[in-house]
Motif scaffolding. Structure first.
Motif, PDB file in Angstrom:
ATOM      1  N   ILE A 217     111.607   5.992  -9.116  1.00  0.00           N
ATOM      2  CA  ILE A 217     111.337   6.640  -7.781  1.00  0.00           C
ATOM      3  C   ILE A 217     109.291   6.936  -7.480  1.00  0.00           C
ATOM      4  CG2 ILE A 217     112.858   8.140  -7.967  1.00  0.00           C
ATOM      5  CD1 ILE A 217     110.873  10.897  -8.141  1.00  0.00           C
ATOM      6  N   THR A 218     109.364   7.072  -6.189  1.00  0.00           N
ATOM      7  CA  THR A 218     107.730   7.146  -5.615  1.00  0.00           C
ATOM      8  C   THR A 218     107.509   8.328  -6.436  1.00  0.00           C
ATOM      9  OG1 THR A 218     107.993   5.335  -3.576  1.00  0.00           O
ATOM     10  CG2 THR A 218     106.364   7.500  -3.676  1.00  0.00           C
ATOM     11  N   ALA A 219     106.891   9.308  -7.002  1.00  0.00           N
ATOM     12  CA  ALA A 219     106.498   9.720  -7.855  1.00  0.00           C
ATOM     13  C   ALA A 219     105.655  10.905  -7.215  1.00  0.00           C
ATOM     14  CB  ALA A 219     106.284   9.949  -8.987  1.00  0.00           C
ATOM     15  N   ALA A 220     105.927  11.228  -5.626  1.00  0.00           N
ATOM     16  CA  ALA A 220     104.895  12.142  -5.163  1.00  0.00           C
ATOM     17  C   ALA A 220     104.901  13.337  -5.472  1.00  0.00           C
ATOM     18  CB  ALA A 220     105.655  12.099  -3.912  1.00  0.00           C
ATOM     19  N   TYR A 221     103.739  14.473  -5.499  1.00  0.00           N
ATOM     20  CA  TYR A 221     103.237  15.545  -6.019  1.00  0.00           C
ATOM     21  C   TYR A 221     102.301  16.032  -5.477  1.00  0.00           C
ATOM     22  CZ  TYR A 221     100.323  13.428  -9.943  1.00  0.00           C
ATOM     23  OH  TYR A 221      99.036  12.753  -9.872  1.00  0.00           O
ATOM     24  N   HIS A 222     102.257  17.300  -5.119  1.00  0.00           N
ATOM     25  CA  HIS A 222     100.696  17.670  -4.401  1.00  0.00           C
ATOM     26  C   HIS A 222     100.455  18.738  -4.291  1.00  0.00           C
ATOM     27  CE1 HIS A 222     104.953  19.633  -2.950  1.00  0.00           C
ATOM     28  NE2 HIS A 222     104.424  20.285  -2.462  1.00  0.00           N
ATOM     29  N   ALA A 223     100.237  19.673  -3.925  1.00  0.00           N
ATOM     30  CA  ALA A 223      99.084  21.102  -4.789  1.00  0.00           C
ATOM     31  C   ALA A 223     100.417  22.760  -4.945  1.00  0.00           C
ATOM     32  CB  ALA A 223      97.807  21.310  -4.456  1.00  0.00           C
ATOM     33  N   ASN A 224     100.861  22.408  -3.446  1.00  0.00           N
ATOM     34  CA  ASN A 224     101.658  24.082  -2.787  1.00  0.00           C
ATOM     35  C   ASN A 224     102.497  23.280  -1.463  1.00  0.00           C
ATOM     36  OD1 ASN A 224     102.579  26.085  -2.437  1.00  0.00           O
ATOM     37  ND2 ASN A 224     101.594  27.011  -3.719  1.00  0.00           N
ATOM     38  N   SER A 225     103.760  23.751  -2.392  1.00  0.00           N
ATOM     39  CA  SER A 225     105.110  23.610  -0.533  1.00  0.00           C
ATOM     40  C   SER A 225     104.690  24.064   0.127  1.00  0.00           C
ATOM     41  CB  SER A 225     106.481  22.750  -1.329  1.00  0.00           C
ATOM     42  OG  SER A 225     106.649  24.654  -1.993  1.00  0.00           O
ATOM     43  N   GLY A 226     103.814  25.502   0.470  1.00  0.00           N
ATOM     44  CA  GLY A 226     103.713  26.650   0.654  1.00  0.00           C
ATOM     45  C   GLY A 226     105.480  27.501   1.557  1.00  0.00           C
ATOM     46  N   GLY A 227     106.081  26.997   0.189  1.00  0.00           N
ATOM     47  CA  GLY A 227     107.963  27.490  -0.053  1.00  0.00           C
ATOM     48  C   GLY A 227     108.867  26.569   0.931  1.00  0.00           C
ATOM     49  N   GLU A 228     108.006  25.301   1.270  1.00  0.00           N
ATOM     50  CA  GLU A 228     108.759  24.126   1.398  1.00  0.00           C
ATOM     51  C   GLU A 228     108.757  23.210   1.678  1.00  0.00           C
ATOM     52  OE1 GLU A 228     110.513  24.853   6.273  1.00  0.00           O
ATOM     53  OE2 GLU A 228     111.355  22.990   6.073  1.00  0.00           O
ATOM     54  N   THR A 229     109.183  22.349   0.965  1.00  0.00           N
ATOM     55  CA  THR A 229     108.874  20.591   0.942  1.00  0.00           C
ATOM     56  C   THR A 229     109.159  19.585   2.780  1.00  0.00           C
ATOM     57  OG1 THR A 229     110.512  19.765  -0.155  1.00  0.00           O
ATOM     58  CG2 THR A 229     109.352  20.361  -1.513  1.00  0.00           C
ATOM     59  N   GLN A 230     108.063  19.058   2.541  1.00  0.00           N
ATOM     60  CA  GLN A 230     107.575  18.205   3.870  1.00  0.00           C
ATOM     61  C   GLN A 230     108.875  16.894   3.370  1.00  0.00           C
ATOM     62  OE1 GLN A 230     106.370  18.524   6.252  1.00  0.00           O
ATOM     63  NE2 GLN A 230     105.332  17.493   7.185  1.00  0.00           N
ATOM     64  N   ARG A 231     109.409  16.376   4.331  1.00  0.00           N
ATOM     65  CA  ARG A 231     110.547  14.849   4.100  1.00  0.00           C
ATOM     66  C   ARG A 231     109.571  13.949   4.126  1.00  0.00           C
ATOM     67  NH1 ARG A 231     113.799  16.929   8.193  1.00  0.00           N
ATOM     68  NH2 ARG A 231     115.095  17.485   6.823  1.00  0.00           N
ATOM     69  N   ALA A 232     109.690  12.705   3.439  1.00  0.00           N
ATOM     70  CA  ALA A 232     108.911  11.432   3.290  1.00  0.00           C
ATOM     71  C   ALA A 232     109.180  11.241   4.586  1.00  0.00           C
ATOM     72  CB  ALA A 232     109.356  10.419   2.302  1.00  0.00           C
ATOM     73  N   SER A 233     109.505  11.132   5.626  1.00  0.00           N
ATOM     74  CA  SER A 233     109.206  10.381   7.042  1.00  0.00           C
ATOM     75  C   SER A 233     108.425  11.328   7.628  1.00  0.00           C
ATOM     76  CB  SER A 233     110.911  10.446   7.383  1.00  0.00           C
ATOM     77  OG  SER A 233     111.753  11.257   7.060  1.00  0.00           O
ATOM     78  N   ASP A 234     108.087  12.228   7.634  1.00  0.00           N
ATOM     79  CA  ASP A 234     107.338  13.416   8.570  1.00  0.00           C
ATOM     80  C   ASP A 234     106.922  12.922   8.301  1.00  0.00           C
ATOM     81  OD1 ASP A 234     109.991  14.516   9.119  1.00  0.00           O
ATOM     82  OD2 ASP A 234     109.619  16.337   7.912  1.00  0.00           O
ATOM     83  N   VAL A 235     105.907  12.654   7.046  1.00  0.00           N
ATOM     84  CA  VAL A 235     104.573  11.891   6.875  1.00  0.00           C
ATOM     85  C   VAL A 235     104.064  10.537   6.459  1.00  0.00           C
ATOM     86  CG1 VAL A 235     102.653  12.671   4.803  1.00  0.00           C
ATOM     87  CG2 VAL A 235     104.551  14.136   5.001  1.00  0.00           C
TER      88      VAL A 235
END
Ligand SMILES: [Zn+2]
Length: 390
Positions: A217-235
């Protein structure tokens, strides 16, 4: 403590049937012309091409300097000669060295396993030839820090290993696989501040995250989602079935869960017009305040669209997940949630899950949909890069 760690490593390597080596380009963003190398434990042989030209043991120091595209090597006793490449090949499993760039003068770092120096016209290529898991432990210490929970280290070890295998060819034409900068994965040498990191890597040795079709997989991660993660296609404008939006209560009430900013209403309006939203000039003011109950891909105004990620980047905000409110004095208050692109695993959410006794597998399965946690040895050949070097 150091001794115990060494013993653990020796046992790990003895148990691990196929220790594999990766080449990491060191000081990749610098033009290094000269280095000093200190043997800090174990024993090496010094090789020039296939020729053995000496040994290098704890307490020894070597100096390598670029001369007309070649490596000139010497120590306190004299000059070894000038070679196209020089290798310090580890003869013992506990072999470590410290490397200090002399020209330019940079901070030194400690490494496990072997070193390869190659001469080029204007710089020296510096390569750490390191066991997969020792490299992963170094990345975890650089990217996660020395004070996290064991299950978080394990979850991150899988992502780091998956990323490593997925990008094995990234710098292949420069003679190594990955660089040590954030371009690939930050790596500041060997993990040395928390033995639990090495243990967590060992306990998950060989495990990676694959998608439903057995692709890494594309092992994406980030610091904090703010309560909801983002769909890859939105970014990234590409839909990835395992990177969907997840409601993530674990990221709430964490250090990077919220942010805020204040901007001028007039500047905001001008910005929208400048970004092609001509209708910003004529619609009622309240339509210009962005409201996101869930993460949106676009801000839509009278048929014109602007990507939320574009807005985040232009204003330098921590995330694209925010709401706007009018404020006195022609101002807008921006209340934001989370930190980073929001895709994949939220590090603070994962940390919170780990502290609530979720396992690393639970954590990964929470953030990634329909994935398989498996040994990379079990993946079909077509899912793996060529893991050897010439
Ligand atoms: Zn890189």
């Amino acid at each position: 403590m150091k001794r115990i760690l060494t013993i653990i490593w020796l046992i790990m390597i003895a148990l691990g049937s196929t220790a594999q080596v990766i080449r990491i380009g060191l000081y990749h963003n610098e033009v290094v012309e000269s280095v000093a190398v200190y043997a800090t434990s174990g024993e090496y042989e010094i090789k020039a091409g296939d020729r053995r030209i000496g040994t290098f043991r704890k307490g020894d120091i070597l100096f390598a300097t670029l001369k007309e595209g070649m490596i000139s090597l010497h120590d306190a006793g004299g000059v070894y000669g000038t070679f196209k490449s020089v290798e310090l090949s580890a003869l013992s499993l506990d072999a470590t060295f410290r490397l200090r760039p002399v020209a330019p003068a940079l901070e030194s770092q400690s490494y496990d396993d072997g070193l390869l120096l190659e001469g080029n016209d204007a710089y020296m290529t510096i390569i750490n030839q390191v066991d997969f898991d020792r490299y992963i432990a170094g990345v975890l210490e650089a990217e996660v820090g020395p004070n996290a929970q064991r299950e978080l280290y394990k979850a991150h070890a899988l992502l780091t290993r998956t990323y490593m295998l997925n990008h094995f060819d990234r710098h292949r034409d420069e003679g190594f696989s990955l660089c040590d900068g954030v371009h690939c994965q930050a790596y500041h040498g060997r993990a040395q501040y928390n033995p639990e990191i090495a243990e967590a890597v060992f306990e998950t040795s060989g495990e990676v995250v694959a998608d439903y079709h057995y692709k890494l997989i594309t092992a994406a991660y980030h610091a904090n989602s703010g309560g909801e993660t983002q769909r890859a296609s939105d970014v990234w404008l590409k839909d990835v079935d395992y990177l969907q939006a997840v409601l993530d209560p674990y990221s709430l009430h964490q250090p990077a869960a919220k942010w805020y900013d204040t901007i001028q209403y007039a500047a905001w309006k001008d910005y929208l017009v400048g970004r092609g939203m001509a209708s910003a000039k004529k619609v009622p003011e309240e339509l210009l305040y962005i409201q996101q109950r869930h993460r949106s891909k676009y801000f839509v105004l009278d048929g014109d669209t602007l990507m939320m990620t574009r807005i985040r980047e232009d204003w330098g905000w921590r995330s694209s997940f925010f709401n706007m409110f009018p404020e006195e004095g022609g101002k807008i208050v921006v209340w934001g949630k989370g930190y980073g692109h929001g895709v994949g695993l939220s590090q603070e959410g994962a940390m919170n899950m780990a502290s609530q006794d979720f396992s690393y597998k639970d954590i990964i399965k929470f953030y990634f949909f329909n994935i398989r946690i498996m040994y990379y040895d079990d993946l079909p050949d077509s899912s793996l890069p060529d893991l050897g070097y010439e």
